[in-house]
Design a protein around this motif. Sequence first.
Motif, mmCIF file in Angstrom:
data_model
loop_
_atom_site.group_PDB
_atom_site.id
_atom_site.type_symbol
_atom_site.label_atom_id
_atom_site.label_comp_id
_atom_site.label_asym_id
_atom_site.label_seq_id
_atom_site.Cartn_x
_atom_site.Cartn_y
_atom_site.Cartn_z
ATOM 1 N N GLY A 227 0.036 16.977 -0.854
ATOM 2 C CA GLY A 227 -0.720 17.340 -2.053
ATOM 3 C C GLY A 227 -0.384 16.522 -3.277
ATOM 4 N N LEU A 228 0.422 15.453 -3.109
ATOM 5 C CA LEU A 228 0.754 14.609 -4.264
ATOM 6 C C LEU A 228 -0.390 13.624 -4.485
ATOM 7 C CD1 LEU A 228 4.517 13.863 -3.547
ATOM 8 C CD2 LEU A 228 3.482 15.856 -4.625
ATOM 9 N N LYS A 229 -0.850 13.552 -5.707
ATOM 10 C CA LYS A 229 -1.951 12.646 -6.037
ATOM 11 C C LYS A 229 -1.387 11.285 -6.399
ATOM 12 C CE LYS A 229 -5.460 15.893 -6.902
ATOM 13 N NZ LYS A 229 -4.868 16.922 -6.072
ATOM 14 N N GLY A 230 -2.179 10.242 -6.176
ATOM 15 C CA GLY A 230 -1.767 8.904 -6.577
ATOM 16 C C GLY A 230 -1.771 8.787 -8.087
ATOM 17 N N ASN A 231 -1.003 7.824 -8.601
ATOM 18 C CA ASN A 231 -0.975 7.570 -10.037
ATOM 19 C C ASN A 231 -2.244 6.807 -10.428
ATOM 20 O OD1 ASN A 231 0.609 5.188 -12.125
ATOM 21 N ND2 ASN A 231 -0.043 7.209 -12.733
ATOM 22 N N ARG A 232 -2.993 7.329 -11.386
ATOM 23 C CA ARG A 232 -4.262 6.762 -11.858
ATOM 24 C C ARG A 232 -5.200 6.496 -10.679
ATOM 25 N NH1 ARG A 232 -0.680 3.245 -14.632
ATOM 26 N NH2 ARG A 232 0.051 4.170 -16.546
ATOM 27 N N SER A 233 -5.875 5.346 -10.686
ATOM 28 C CA SER A 233 -6.781 5.081 -9.572
ATOM 29 C C SER A 233 -5.960 4.550 -8.401
ATOM 30 C CB SER A 233 -7.854 4.083 -9.990
ATOM 31 O OG SER A 233 -7.249 2.864 -10.301
ATOM 32 N N VAL A 234 -6.225 5.109 -7.245
ATOM 33 C CA VAL A 234 -5.469 4.715 -6.061
ATOM 34 C C VAL A 234 -6.118 3.468 -5.461
ATOM 35 C CG1 VAL A 234 -4.750 5.436 -3.762
ATOM 36 C CG2 VAL A 234 -4.766 7.089 -5.648
ATOM 37 N N PRO A 235 -5.344 2.386 -5.259
ATOM 38 C CA PRO A 235 -5.927 1.179 -4.662
ATOM 39 C C PRO A 235 -6.469 1.493 -3.259
ATOM 40 C CG PRO A 235 -3.675 0.778 -5.423
ATOM 41 C CD PRO A 235 -3.910 2.245 -5.515
ATOM 42 N N ARG A 236 -7.495 0.774 -2.880
ATOM 43 C CA ARG A 236 -8.116 0.971 -1.561
ATOM 44 C C ARG A 236 -7.074 0.859 -0.441
ATOM 45 N NH1 ARG A 236 -11.414 -3.537 0.677
ATOM 46 N NH2 ARG A 236 -10.179 -4.429 -0.997
ATOM 47 N N GLU A 237 -6.086 -0.011 -0.648
ATOM 48 C CA GLU A 237 -5.077 -0.261 0.407
ATOM 49 C C GLU A 237 -4.031 0.853 0.482
ATOM 50 O OE1 GLU A 237 -5.507 -2.280 -2.320
ATOM 51 O OE2 GLU A 237 -6.920 -3.690 -1.414
ATOM 52 N N HIS A 238 -3.997 1.719 -0.516
ATOM 53 C CA HIS A 238 -3.008 2.806 -0.577
ATOM 54 C C HIS A 238 -1.582 2.317 -0.813
ATOM 55 C CE1 HIS A 238 -5.719 6.080 1.417
ATOM 56 N NE2 HIS A 238 -6.190 5.625 0.266
ATOM 57 N N TYR A 239 -1.452 1.140 -1.429
ATOM 58 C CA TYR A 239 -0.150 0.746 -1.969
ATOM 59 C C TYR A 239 -0.381 -0.014 -3.265
ATOM 60 C CZ TYR A 239 -1.340 -3.526 0.621
ATOM 61 O OH TYR A 239 -1.995 -4.621 1.122
ATOM 62 N N TRP A 240 0.668 -0.071 -4.070
ATOM 63 C CA TRP A 240 0.609 -0.751 -5.360
ATOM 64 C C TRP A 240 1.485 -1.999 -5.259
ATOM 65 C CZ3 TRP A 240 -0.049 4.305 -4.510
ATOM 66 C CH2 TRP A 240 -0.948 5.033 -5.304
ATOM 67 N N MET A 241 1.139 -3.044 -6.029
ATOM 68 C CA MET A 241 1.905 -4.294 -5.956
ATOM 69 C C MET A 241 2.522 -4.608 -7.315
ATOM 70 S SD MET A 241 -0.520 -6.713 -3.676
ATOM 71 C CE MET A 241 0.360 -7.188 -2.194
ATOM 72 N N LYS A 242 3.771 -5.034 -7.306
ATOM 73 C CA LYS A 242 4.449 -5.362 -8.547
ATOM 74 C C LYS A 242 5.593 -6.332 -8.257
ATOM 75 C CE LYS A 242 5.627 -2.622 -12.672
ATOM 76 N NZ LYS A 242 5.923 -1.261 -13.134
ATOM 77 N N ASN A 243 5.887 -7.168 -9.242
ATOM 78 C CA ASN A 243 6.953 -8.155 -9.092
ATOM 79 C C ASN A 243 8.301 -7.503 -9.421
ATOM 80 O OD1 ASN A 243 8.318 -10.548 -8.810
ATOM 81 N ND2 ASN A 243 7.670 -11.379 -10.797
ATOM 82 N N LEU A 244 8.805 -6.695 -8.498
ATOM 83 C CA LEU A 244 10.056 -5.952 -8.703
ATOM 84 C C LEU A 244 11.157 -6.588 -7.860
ATOM 85 C CD1 LEU A 244 8.516 -2.386 -8.274
ATOM 86 C CD2 LEU A 244 9.295 -3.366 -10.438
ATOM 87 N N ALA A 245 12.332 -6.775 -8.467
ATOM 88 C CA ALA A 245 13.411 -7.515 -7.796
ATOM 89 C C ALA A 245 13.797 -6.911 -6.448
ATOM 90 C CB ALA A 245 14.637 -7.577 -8.712
ATOM 91 N N ILE A 246 13.892 -5.592 -6.380
ATOM 92 C CA ILE A 246 14.425 -4.979 -5.149
ATOM 93 C C ILE A 246 13.490 -5.179 -3.955
ATOM 94 C CG2 ILE A 246 13.503 -2.633 -5.514
ATOM 95 C CD1 ILE A 246 17.093 -3.355 -4.318
ATOM 96 N N VAL A 247 12.183 -5.297 -4.219
ATOM 97 C CA VAL A 247 11.250 -5.570 -3.115
ATOM 98 C C VAL A 247 10.975 -7.075 -2.968
ATOM 99 C CG1 VAL A 247 10.176 -3.290 -3.063
ATOM 100 C CG2 VAL A 247 9.237 -5.026 -4.587
ATOM 101 N N ARG A 248 11.216 -7.828 -4.030
ATOM 102 C CA ARG A 248 10.951 -9.279 -4.000
ATOM 103 C C ARG A 248 12.119 -10.050 -3.383
ATOM 104 N NH1 ARG A 248 11.165 -10.868 -9.631
ATOM 105 N NH2 ARG A 248 13.392 -11.055 -9.165
ATOM 106 N N ASP A 249 13.342 -9.667 -3.741
ATOM 107 C CA ASP A 249 14.508 -10.481 -3.384
ATOM 108 C C ASP A 249 15.277 -9.965 -2.173
ATOM 109 O OD1 ASP A 249 13.813 -12.046 -5.536
ATOM 110 O OD2 ASP A 249 15.200 -11.085 -6.918
ATOM 111 N N THR A 250 14.681 -9.051 -1.428
ATOM 112 C CA THR A 250 15.309 -8.565 -0.197
ATOM 113 C C THR A 250 14.519 -9.112 0.993
ATOM 114 O OG1 THR A 250 14.051 -6.524 -0.589
ATOM 115 C CG2 THR A 250 16.394 -6.489 -1.115
#
Length: 194
Positions: free
Chosen positions: A127-150
Motif C-alpha cells: 500500500g505504499l505509494k510512489g513518490n510523485r509520478s511513478v516512472p513507467r519502469e518503476h525505478y528512479w535514477m540518480k547519480n548517487l555514490a553508493i549505487v554508482r561506485d559499487t
Amino acid sequence: MKILIDNGHGYNTPGKCSPDKRLLEWKYTREIATELLARLKAAGFDAERIVTEDVDISLKERCRRVNAICKRVGASNVVLVSIHNNAAGSGGKWRDATGWCGFVYTKASSRSCHLAQLLYAEAEKRGLKGNRSVPREHYWMKNLAIVRDTACPAVLTENLFQDNKGEVDFLLSPQGREAIVSLHFDALIKYVSE
Ligand SMILES: [Zn+2]
C-alpha cells in the motif's frame, strides 16, 4: 549470493530527522537493517551489514567495503541495498511530500534495475505509494555514490518522508516497521532465488 545491507548516515550527520526528532534517519535505518539482516540469516541467506558503526562512515569507505567483497566473491554474486528515509526540506518543518522510491544509478545495470522493480512491487503490495509520478519502469535514477561506485547490482531505497507527519507516524508504528522490513526481505529473496 551475498546480500549486503547499508544503512544511511550516522548519529553525527546533521539534519536527517523528523522535525519533532521522533525519527532519526541513522537510527531508524539501522533498526530496519538489523531486523532485515536477522530475518535473512534465519532464512539461511548469506547477508551482512556494511556499516555496523553508529558514526557516519563516508561514502568512499562504504563503497570500498562493498567492492572489497565484490573482488573476493565476484560482483555478480553480490547485491547491495542502501536503506534511507526521504526528506522534502532541511528546515526542520513538516512538509507535504509523500511516498516510497528506489533509486539506481543513471547508467545502472539491468540487474540493478530489476532489483529496484522487485522492491517497488513489494512496496506497492503493502500500500505504499510512489513518490510523485511513478516512472513507467518503476525505478528512479540518480547519480548517487553508493549505487554508482559499487561494482555489484545496487539500489538505494527512500522509505517514505521523515518530514511528513503522517508518514513518520506510520514508519514508527509496528505495522510501518513491518512493511519496510518485509518489503526488502521479500524483494531480496526473490532476487537471489531467481
Ligand atoms: Zn538518507
